[in-house]
Design a protein around this motif. Structure first.
Motif, PDB file in Angstrom:
ATOM      1  N   ALA A 137       6.777  -9.192 -11.552  1.00  0.00           N
ATOM      2  CA  ALA A 137       6.403  -9.887 -10.279  1.00  0.00           C
ATOM      3  C   ALA A 137       6.538  -8.854  -9.131  1.00  0.00           C
ATOM      4  CB  ALA A 137       6.901 -11.259  -9.960  1.00  0.00           C
ATOM      5  N   THR A 138       7.559  -7.998  -9.035  1.00  0.00           N
ATOM      6  CA  THR A 138       8.052  -7.553  -8.012  1.00  0.00           C
ATOM      7  C   THR A 138       6.846  -6.043  -7.886  1.00  0.00           C
ATOM      8  OG1 THR A 138       9.986  -8.021  -7.782  1.00  0.00           O
ATOM      9  CG2 THR A 138       9.544  -5.863  -6.586  1.00  0.00           C
ATOM     10  N   TYR A 139       6.725  -5.462  -9.330  1.00  0.00           N
ATOM     11  CA  TYR A 139       5.781  -4.397  -9.423  1.00  0.00           C
ATOM     12  C   TYR A 139       4.412  -4.740  -9.160  1.00  0.00           C
ATOM     13  CZ  TYR A 139       4.505  -0.053 -11.454  1.00  0.00           C
ATOM     14  OH  TYR A 139       3.973   1.326 -11.561  1.00  0.00           O
ATOM     15  N   ASP A 140       4.017  -6.039  -9.366  1.00  0.00           N
ATOM     16  CA  ASP A 140       2.616  -6.614  -8.765  1.00  0.00           C
ATOM     17  C   ASP A 140       2.612  -6.634  -7.298  1.00  0.00           C
ATOM     18  OD1 ASP A 140       1.456  -6.921 -11.405  1.00  0.00           O
ATOM     19  OD2 ASP A 140       1.815  -9.003 -11.656  1.00  0.00           O
ATOM     20  N   ALA A 141       3.870  -6.895  -6.671  1.00  0.00           N
ATOM     21  CA  ALA A 141       3.983  -7.209  -5.339  1.00  0.00           C
ATOM     22  C   ALA A 141       3.493  -5.718  -4.912  1.00  0.00           C
ATOM     23  CB  ALA A 141       5.070  -7.675  -4.708  1.00  0.00           C
ATOM     24  N   ALA A 142       4.362  -4.483  -5.475  1.00  0.00           N
ATOM     25  CA  ALA A 142       4.332  -3.223  -4.834  1.00  0.00           C
ATOM     26  C   ALA A 142       2.680  -2.973  -4.943  1.00  0.00           C
ATOM     27  CB  ALA A 142       4.942  -2.303  -5.446  1.00  0.00           C
ATOM     28  N   ILE A 143       2.036  -3.113  -6.077  1.00  0.00           N
ATOM     29  CA  ILE A 143       0.581  -2.833  -6.157  1.00  0.00           C
ATOM     30  C   ILE A 143      -0.282  -3.290  -5.232  1.00  0.00           C
ATOM     31  CG2 ILE A 143      -1.581  -3.422  -7.627  1.00  0.00           C
ATOM     32  CD1 ILE A 143       0.388  -3.333 -10.180  1.00  0.00           C
ATOM     33  N   VAL A 144       0.015  -4.491  -4.739  1.00  0.00           N
ATOM     34  CA  VAL A 144      -0.914  -5.332  -3.499  1.00  0.00           C
ATOM     35  C   VAL A 144      -0.404  -4.404  -2.331  1.00  0.00           C
ATOM     36  CG1 VAL A 144      -0.695  -7.328  -2.308  1.00  0.00           C
ATOM     37  CG2 VAL A 144      -1.007  -7.567  -4.676  1.00  0.00           C
ATOM     38  N   LEU A 145       0.919  -4.276  -2.218  1.00  0.00           N
ATOM     39  CA  LEU A 145       1.390  -3.708  -1.057  1.00  0.00           C
ATOM     40  C   LEU A 145       0.744  -2.448  -0.679  1.00  0.00           C
ATOM     41  CD1 LEU A 145       3.195  -3.498   1.783  1.00  0.00           C
ATOM     42  CD2 LEU A 145       5.244  -2.857   0.196  1.00  0.00           C
ATOM     43  N   PHE A 146       0.748  -1.437  -1.744  1.00  0.00           N
ATOM     44  CA  PHE A 146       0.440  -0.077  -1.666  1.00  0.00           C
ATOM     45  C   PHE A 146      -0.918  -0.056  -1.398  1.00  0.00           C
ATOM     46  CE2 PHE A 146       4.203   1.385  -4.513  1.00  0.00           C
ATOM     47  CZ  PHE A 146       5.000   1.119  -3.679  1.00  0.00           C
ATOM     48  N   ASP A 158      -7.787  -9.440   3.108  1.00  0.00           N
ATOM     49  CA  ASP A 158      -9.142  -8.696   3.165  1.00  0.00           C
ATOM     50  C   ASP A 158      -9.301  -7.783   1.895  1.00  0.00           C
ATOM     51  OD1 ASP A 158      -9.338  -9.822   5.449  1.00  0.00           O
ATOM     52  OD2 ASP A 158      -9.533  -8.366   6.694  1.00  0.00           O
ATOM     53  N   ASN A 159      -8.368  -7.203   1.248  1.00  0.00           N
ATOM     54  CA  ASN A 159      -8.492  -6.072   0.184  1.00  0.00           C
ATOM     55  C   ASN A 159      -8.160  -6.762  -0.893  1.00  0.00           C
ATOM     56  OD1 ASN A 159      -9.337  -3.641   1.575  1.00  0.00           O
ATOM     57  ND2 ASN A 159      -7.483  -4.095   2.754  1.00  0.00           N
ATOM     58  N   ALA A 160      -7.992  -8.055  -1.122  1.00  0.00           N
ATOM     59  CA  ALA A 160      -8.109  -8.676  -2.632  1.00  0.00           C
ATOM     60  C   ALA A 160      -9.353  -8.686  -3.281  1.00  0.00           C
ATOM     61  CB  ALA A 160      -7.359 -10.065  -2.337  1.00  0.00           C
ATOM     62  N   PRO A 161      -9.455  -8.628  -4.746  1.00  0.00           N
ATOM     63  CA  PRO A 161      -8.344  -8.942  -5.510  1.00  0.00           C
ATOM     64  C   PRO A 161      -7.903  -7.563  -5.858  1.00  0.00           C
ATOM     65  CG  PRO A 161     -10.463  -9.025  -6.706  1.00  0.00           C
ATOM     66  CD  PRO A 161     -10.594  -8.854  -5.391  1.00  0.00           C
ATOM     67  N   TYR A 162      -6.435  -7.716  -6.517  1.00  0.00           N
ATOM     68  CA  TYR A 162      -5.685  -6.562  -6.772  1.00  0.00           C
ATOM     69  C   TYR A 162      -5.355  -6.391  -8.133  1.00  0.00           C
ATOM     70  CZ  TYR A 162      -4.722  -6.447  -1.639  1.00  0.00           C
ATOM     71  OH  TYR A 162      -4.793  -6.464  -0.370  1.00  0.00           O
ATOM     72  N   PRO A 163      -5.294  -5.170  -8.879  1.00  0.00           N
ATOM     73  CA  PRO A 163      -5.200  -4.994 -10.251  1.00  0.00           C
ATOM     74  C   PRO A 163      -3.624  -5.249 -10.705  1.00  0.00           C
ATOM     75  CG  PRO A 163      -5.636  -2.905  -9.483  1.00  0.00           C
ATOM     76  CD  PRO A 163      -5.704  -4.011  -8.378  1.00  0.00           C
ATOM     77  N   GLY A 164      -3.198  -6.388 -10.931  1.00  0.00           N
ATOM     78  CA  GLY A 164      -1.731  -6.706 -11.401  1.00  0.00           C
ATOM     79  C   GLY A 164      -1.655  -6.128 -12.668  1.00  0.00           C
ATOM     80  N   LEU A 165      -0.489  -6.204 -13.048  1.00  0.00           N
ATOM     81  CA  LEU A 165      -0.122  -5.465 -14.430  1.00  0.00           C
ATOM     82  C   LEU A 165      -0.981  -6.143 -15.674  1.00  0.00           C
ATOM     83  CD1 LEU A 165       3.692  -4.658 -14.080  1.00  0.00           C
ATOM     84  CD2 LEU A 165       1.824  -3.296 -14.434  1.00  0.00           C
ATOM     85  N   GLN A 166      -1.026  -7.811 -15.578  1.00  0.00           N
ATOM     86  CA  GLN A 166      -1.505  -8.515 -16.470  1.00  0.00           C
ATOM     87  C   GLN A 166      -2.476  -9.319 -15.943  1.00  0.00           C
ATOM     88  OE1 GLN A 166       1.901 -10.487 -18.491  1.00  0.00           O
ATOM     89  NE2 GLN A 166       2.299  -8.644 -19.912  1.00  0.00           N
ATOM     90  N   ILE A 214      -4.721 -10.549  -9.039  1.00  0.00           N
ATOM     91  CA  ILE A 214      -4.142 -11.074  -8.101  1.00  0.00           C
ATOM     92  C   ILE A 214      -5.183 -11.254  -6.885  1.00  0.00           C
ATOM     93  CG2 ILE A 214      -2.232 -10.951  -6.347  1.00  0.00           C
ATOM     94  CD1 ILE A 214      -1.015  -8.890  -8.228  1.00  0.00           C
ATOM     95  N   ARG A 215      -5.135 -12.680  -6.574  1.00  0.00           N
ATOM     96  CA  ARG A 215      -6.033 -12.949  -5.592  1.00  0.00           C
ATOM     97  C   ARG A 215      -5.236 -13.922  -4.619  1.00  0.00           C
ATOM     98  NH1 ARG A 215     -11.579 -12.802  -6.167  1.00  0.00           N
ATOM     99  NH2 ARG A 215     -12.309 -12.030  -8.088  1.00  0.00           N
ATOM    100  N   PHE A 216      -5.819 -14.301  -3.313  1.00  0.00           N
ATOM    101  CA  PHE A 216      -4.784 -15.192  -2.336  1.00  0.00           C
ATOM    102  C   PHE A 216      -5.914 -15.697  -1.583  1.00  0.00           C
ATOM    103  CE2 PHE A 216      -2.691 -10.969  -2.545  1.00  0.00           C
ATOM    104  CZ  PHE A 216      -1.241 -11.279  -2.778  1.00  0.00           C
TER     105      PHE A 216
END
Length: 366
Positions: free
Chosen positions: A302-311, A329-337, A340-342
């Motif tokens: 989950a933290t690695y996913d958070a880093a993907i979002v953040l970077f 504004d820049n979602a969605p993000y490609p999480g590991l599995q 990721i949307r908000f």
């Protein structure tokens, strides 16, 4: 006058060039020094790995990333002190915390400072649907409790006993309330609700006796791995065959290491698919293993996913744009599995996977 203007312009360019190389400071807060520190350590390690990889690839728009770490000690006063020290370092964001009780302690400080608190794992319903500086990557206790109720009732556990750790009250009481509503709504009954406070000297034998007293069809632990392991060992002294389950908070490698035979057959939900063979997930898992000589648990993923979002959000943020708005504004993000949307409040959702402990490892329930 023309020369002065030219020199001023050149100075501005030089300052801008110097600023381009200034590090982007990222703060971390989690439990690193107390008995339930496995989720905090795993999350910190995943963030270290993500930052190292990003810096090796050139950073964010040529700026390196710098990590500042704070230990909340799973204590509100310690957490507030650590958060104040982190905020004094002027970070772009604070990644964490990893329990809902610590989020309750530090979120007011993040709100006051206007700094995003990016939490990979907290789920308490109190933090959902709020317009604050918190961004959550996890589902809620309501989502999880409903899924547990469905699965446990389908296994014939109509009379359930529950033990819950009030040291993380914001999470455990939220989880228990949602479970009670879901269980009773589907014809089940909670026949015992036993609270305890996580500590080295907690009388887990007495807790186990109170859980077993009404002869339940199953026992559920709402606690961290270290306490679930000890509770399971005490319950097994009284009953060898009562079905055991534990909430997602306990679903770490520490449970396997400490629980031994007592946790065999235990059912837990996890926020990731441990059997995923996709190249991206396997690459992360192998890199984590090589760097830290451990398996990545749910908080690491989950933290690695958070880093993907953040970077990604930092790289795409417009000039002067608040980070929270850039993340949304820049979602969605490609999480590991998963993708990721908000929503507009910064709340997210992710699937869960139920697993049983078999032969000392987690195996998905088909």
């Amino acid at each position: 006058m023309r020369l002065r203007t030219l020199l001023t312009a050149l100075l501005a360019l030089l300052l801008a060039a110097c600023g381009a190389d200034e590090p982007i400071r990222i703060a971390f807060i989690g439990g690193l020094s107390e008995r339930t520190n496995d989720t905090g350590e795993s999350g910190r390690n995943a963030l270290i790995l993500a930052i190292e990889q990003r810096n090796a690839a050139g950073g964010i728009n040529s700026r390196p990333l710098e990590l500042v770490v704070g230990d909340d000690g799973q204590d509100p006063d310690t957490a507030r002190k650590a958060m104040s020290e982190l905020l004094a370092a002027k970070p772009e964001v604070v990644v964490g915390p990893y329990t809902s009780s610590m989020a309750a302690a530090v979120l007011p400080l993040a709100d006051s400072a206007g700094v995003v608190l990016l939490s990979p794992v907290i789920t308490a319903l109190d933090f959902a649907g709020k317009d604050d500086m918190l961004i959550r990557l996890n589902r809620t206790t309501r989502d999880n409790a409903r899924d547990y109720a469905r699965v446990l009732l389908a296994r014939g556990q109509k009379r359930l006993a529950v033990a819950y750790d009030v040291r993380n009250r914001a999470f455990t009481e939220s989880w228990l309330a949602e479970l009670a509503a879901a269980y009773e709504g589907q014809g089940g009954e909670l026949v015992a609700r036993v609270e305890f406070t996580s500590a080295a000297n907690t009388p887990f034998g007495e807790v186990a006796e109170r859980l077993q007293a009404p002869s339940p069809d199953g026992i559920l632990f709402i606690a961290a791995a270290v306490d679930v392991a000890r509770l399971a060992q005490q319950v097994r002294k009284l009953s060898a065959d009562t079905p055991l389950s534990a909430v997602e908070w306990a679903s770490t490698e520490q449970l396997l290491e400490l629980g031994g035979r007592a946790v065999e057959g235990m059912l837990l939900a996890q926020s990731h698919n441990r059997e995923d063979t996709s190249p991206r997930f396997v690459a992360f898992r192998d890199a984590f293993r090589a760097r830290f000589q451990r398996e990545p648990g749910y908080s690491a993923i989950a933290t690695y996913d958070a880093a993907i979002v953040l970077f990604d959000a930092l790289a795409k943020r417009g000039r002067g744009q608040p980070l929270k708005q850039a993340i949304l504004d820049n979602a969605p993000y490609p999480g590991l599995q998963h993708e990721i949307r908000f929503d507009r409040f910064g709340d997210s959702y992710r699937d869960i996977f139920f697993a049983e402990i078999r032969d000392g490892r987690f195996e998905l329930v088909r």
